[in-house]
Design a protein around this motif. Structure first.
Motif, PDB file in Angstrom:
ATOM      1  N   PRO A  39      21.880  -1.140  10.797  1.00  0.00           N
ATOM      2  CA  PRO A  39      20.710  -0.262  10.872  1.00  0.00           C
ATOM      3  C   PRO A  39      19.591  -0.761   9.963  1.00  0.00           C
ATOM      4  O   PRO A  39      19.834  -1.439   8.970  1.00  0.00           O
ATOM      5  CB  PRO A  39      21.247   1.084  10.388  1.00  0.00           C
ATOM      6  CG  PRO A  39      22.410   0.735   9.521  1.00  0.00           C
ATOM      7  CD  PRO A  39      23.000  -0.515  10.112  1.00  0.00           C
ATOM      8  N   GLY A  40      18.363  -0.410  10.318  1.00  0.00           N
ATOM      9  CA  GLY A  40      17.216  -0.739   9.484  1.00  0.00           C
ATOM     10  C   GLY A  40      17.101   0.244   8.331  1.00  0.00           C
ATOM     11  O   GLY A  40      17.801   1.264   8.273  1.00  0.00           O
ATOM     12  N   SER A  41      16.220  -0.072   7.400  1.00  0.00           N
ATOM     13  CA  SER A  41      15.973   0.826   6.276  1.00  0.00           C
ATOM     14  C   SER A  41      15.419   2.145   6.782  1.00  0.00           C
ATOM     15  O   SER A  41      14.695   2.188   7.777  1.00  0.00           O
ATOM     16  CB  SER A  41      14.972   0.199   5.310  1.00  0.00           C
ATOM     17  OG  SER A  41      15.536  -0.908   4.671  1.00  0.00           O
ATOM     18  N   CYS A  42      15.766   3.216   6.084  1.00  0.00           N
ATOM     19  CA  CYS A  42      15.232   4.535   6.426  1.00  0.00           C
ATOM     20  C   CYS A  42      13.726   4.531   6.156  1.00  0.00           C
ATOM     21  O   CYS A  42      13.292   4.227   5.048  1.00  0.00           O
ATOM     22  CB  CYS A  42      15.898   5.626   5.596  1.00  0.00           C
ATOM     23  SG  CYS A  42      17.663   5.831   5.890  1.00  0.00           S
ATOM     24  N   ALA A  43      12.952   4.835   7.164  1.00  0.00           N
ATOM     25  CA  ALA A  43      11.505   4.934   7.017  1.00  0.00           C
ATOM     26  C   ALA A  43      11.152   6.307   6.428  1.00  0.00           C
ATOM     27  O   ALA A  43      11.954   7.247   6.491  1.00  0.00           O
ATOM     28  CB  ALA A  43      10.828   4.752   8.366  1.00  0.00           C
ATOM     29  N   ASP A  44       9.956   6.412   5.872  1.00  0.00           N
ATOM     30  CA  ASP A  44       9.525   7.680   5.294  1.00  0.00           C
ATOM     31  C   ASP A  44       9.647   8.825   6.298  1.00  0.00           C
ATOM     32  O   ASP A  44      10.077   9.915   5.947  1.00  0.00           O
ATOM     33  CB  ASP A  44       8.085   7.583   4.790  1.00  0.00           C
ATOM     34  CG  ASP A  44       7.963   6.742   3.528  1.00  0.00           C
ATOM     35  OD1 ASP A  44       8.817   6.894   2.622  1.00  0.00           O
ATOM     36  OD2 ASP A  44       7.024   5.940   3.438  1.00  0.00           O
ATOM     37  N   GLY A  45       9.311   8.574   7.562  1.00  0.00           N
ATOM     38  CA  GLY A  45       9.390   9.609   8.585  1.00  0.00           C
ATOM     39  C   GLY A  45      10.801   9.991   8.985  1.00  0.00           C
ATOM     40  O   GLY A  45      11.004  10.996   9.661  1.00  0.00           O
ATOM     41  N   SER A  71      16.189  11.616  11.486  1.00  0.00           N
ATOM     42  CA  SER A  71      15.948  10.864  12.718  1.00  0.00           C
ATOM     43  C   SER A  71      17.155  10.980  13.648  1.00  0.00           C
ATOM     44  O   SER A  71      18.182  11.553  13.285  1.00  0.00           O
ATOM     45  CB  SER A  71      15.674   9.388  12.392  1.00  0.00           C
ATOM     46  OG  SER A  71      16.880   8.708  12.079  1.00  0.00           O
ATOM     47  N   SER A  72      17.045  10.375  14.806  1.00  0.00           N
ATOM     48  CA  SER A  72      18.172  10.380  15.745  1.00  0.00           C
ATOM     49  C   SER A  72      18.960   9.073  15.678  1.00  0.00           C
ATOM     50  O   SER A  72      19.850   8.855  16.492  1.00  0.00           O
ATOM     51  CB  SER A  72      17.652  10.613  17.172  1.00  0.00           C
ATOM     52  OG  SER A  72      16.737   9.588  17.508  1.00  0.00           O
ATOM     53  N   ASN A  73      18.653   8.232  14.687  1.00  0.00           N
ATOM     54  CA  ASN A  73      19.331   6.946  14.537  1.00  0.00           C
ATOM     55  C   ASN A  73      19.909   6.790  13.138  1.00  0.00           C
ATOM     56  O   ASN A  73      19.404   7.374  12.183  1.00  0.00           O
ATOM     57  CB  ASN A  73      18.342   5.791  14.759  1.00  0.00           C
ATOM     58  CG  ASN A  73      17.746   5.814  16.137  1.00  0.00           C
ATOM     59  OD1 ASN A  73      18.463   5.859  17.123  1.00  0.00           O
ATOM     60  ND2 ASN A  73      16.425   5.800  16.210  1.00  0.00           N
ATOM     61  N   LEU A 109      23.227   6.015   6.705  1.00  0.00           N
ATOM     62  CA  LEU A 109      23.169   7.454   6.986  1.00  0.00           C
ATOM     63  C   LEU A 109      23.064   7.703   8.483  1.00  0.00           C
ATOM     64  O   LEU A 109      22.107   7.263   9.135  1.00  0.00           O
ATOM     65  CB  LEU A 109      21.966   8.091   6.290  1.00  0.00           C
ATOM     66  CG  LEU A 109      21.881   7.945   4.769  1.00  0.00           C
ATOM     67  CD1 LEU A 109      20.599   8.587   4.253  1.00  0.00           C
ATOM     68  CD2 LEU A 109      23.084   8.564   4.107  1.00  0.00           C
ATOM     69  N   ASN A 110      24.040   8.420   9.017  1.00  0.00           N
ATOM     70  CA  ASN A 110      23.956   8.889  10.389  1.00  0.00           C
ATOM     71  C   ASN A 110      22.941  10.021  10.439  1.00  0.00           C
ATOM     72  O   ASN A 110      22.611  10.624   9.413  1.00  0.00           O
ATOM     73  CB  ASN A 110      25.321   9.398  10.859  1.00  0.00           C
ATOM     74  CG  ASN A 110      26.276   8.273  11.155  1.00  0.00           C
ATOM     75  OD1 ASN A 110      25.908   7.301  11.801  1.00  0.00           O
ATOM     76  ND2 ASN A 110      27.510   8.386  10.676  1.00  0.00           N
ATOM     77  N   PRO A 111      22.457  10.367  11.623  1.00  0.00           N
ATOM     78  CA  PRO A 111      21.555  11.516  11.732  1.00  0.00           C
ATOM     79  C   PRO A 111      22.191  12.757  11.079  1.00  0.00           C
ATOM     80  O   PRO A 111      23.360  13.049  11.304  1.00  0.00           O
ATOM     81  CB  PRO A 111      21.396  11.701  13.240  1.00  0.00           C
ATOM     82  CG  PRO A 111      21.602  10.314  13.792  1.00  0.00           C
ATOM     83  CD  PRO A 111      22.678   9.714  12.915  1.00  0.00           C
ATOM     84  N   GLY A 112      21.436  13.421  10.225  1.00  0.00           N
ATOM     85  CA  GLY A 112      21.914  14.617   9.526  1.00  0.00           C
ATOM     86  C   GLY A 112      22.592  14.351   8.197  1.00  0.00           C
ATOM     87  O   GLY A 112      22.794  15.270   7.416  1.00  0.00           O
ATOM     88  N   ASP A 113      22.974  13.098   7.903  1.00  0.00           N
ATOM     89  CA  ASP A 113      23.609  12.771   6.624  1.00  0.00           C
ATOM     90  C   ASP A 113      22.600  12.871   5.476  1.00  0.00           C
ATOM     91  O   ASP A 113      21.399  12.691   5.673  1.00  0.00           O
ATOM     92  CB  ASP A 113      24.182  11.358   6.629  1.00  0.00           C
ATOM     93  CG  ASP A 113      25.484  11.244   7.396  1.00  0.00           C
ATOM     94  OD1 ASP A 113      26.043  12.284   7.798  1.00  0.00           O
ATOM     95  OD2 ASP A 113      25.941  10.096   7.590  1.00  0.00           O
TER      96      ASP A 113
END
Length: 167
Positions: A39-45, A71-73, A109-113
């Motif tokens: 996965p890519g880095s978590c973006a601010d959004g 996010s959903s990813n 992090l999965n979505p919601g983690d």
């Protein structure tokens, strides 16, 4: 008498769906097939940034900052958030220093983690006077590798503060 700041360490506890160190095992036994996608880095959004209550222990104040993947990813967080204690007008009173650590955790992090980081501040003046810290500042946090600053609705003493890497 100089005041000593004791930094507590914590054990890494992740939700059942979060993964430390690498992407999840897809259960195919590892033989052949397609390579796992990193996965890519978590973006601010991708992140909602919130805080818990201020905890007090003797002369220390501590607050846990949470970074929730909205996010959903799956996305990745690694390292230290950036943090400052600021005035009401937004002027930086003190930059919150990273806690010393052997290595920062890599979190997928999965979505919601949710990943967390702890900010600790001293309620005593660090010049050795033993007097209470004379001022407080509002906590402003930016996620690791992020660019959006989040002003959190809490104030901490500005005499000395540290922040942990994300867990």
């Amino acid at each position: 008498m100089a005041a000593a700041l004791v930094v507590a360490t914590s054990t890494l506890v992740l939700p059942a769906s979060a993964h430390a160190g690498g992407p999840p095992n897809n259960g195919d036994g590892g033989g052949g097939g397609s390579a796992a996608v990193t996965p890519g880095s978590c973006a601010d959004g991708d992140l909602a940034v919130t805080n818990g209550p201020i905890e007090s222990a003797n002369t220390l104040r501590r607050v846990v900052v949470s970074f929730k993947n909205t996010s959903s990813n799956m996305c990745m967080l690694v390292g230290y958030p950036d943090a400052n204690l600021v005035t009401a007008a937004g002027g930086v009173l003190v930059h919150v220093e990273p806690e010393p650590a052997n290595a920062a955790h890599v979190l997928h992090l999965n979505p919601g983690d949710v990943a967390t980081s702890a900010v600790q501040a001293s309620a005593l003046d660090i010049n050795g006077s033993g007097n209470p810290c004379p001022r407080e500042g509002t906590l402003v946090v930016t996620a690791p590798k992020g660019s959006v600053a989040h002003t959190l609705p809490i104030a901490l003493p500005i005499c000395h503060a540290t922040i942990s890497s994300v867990d």
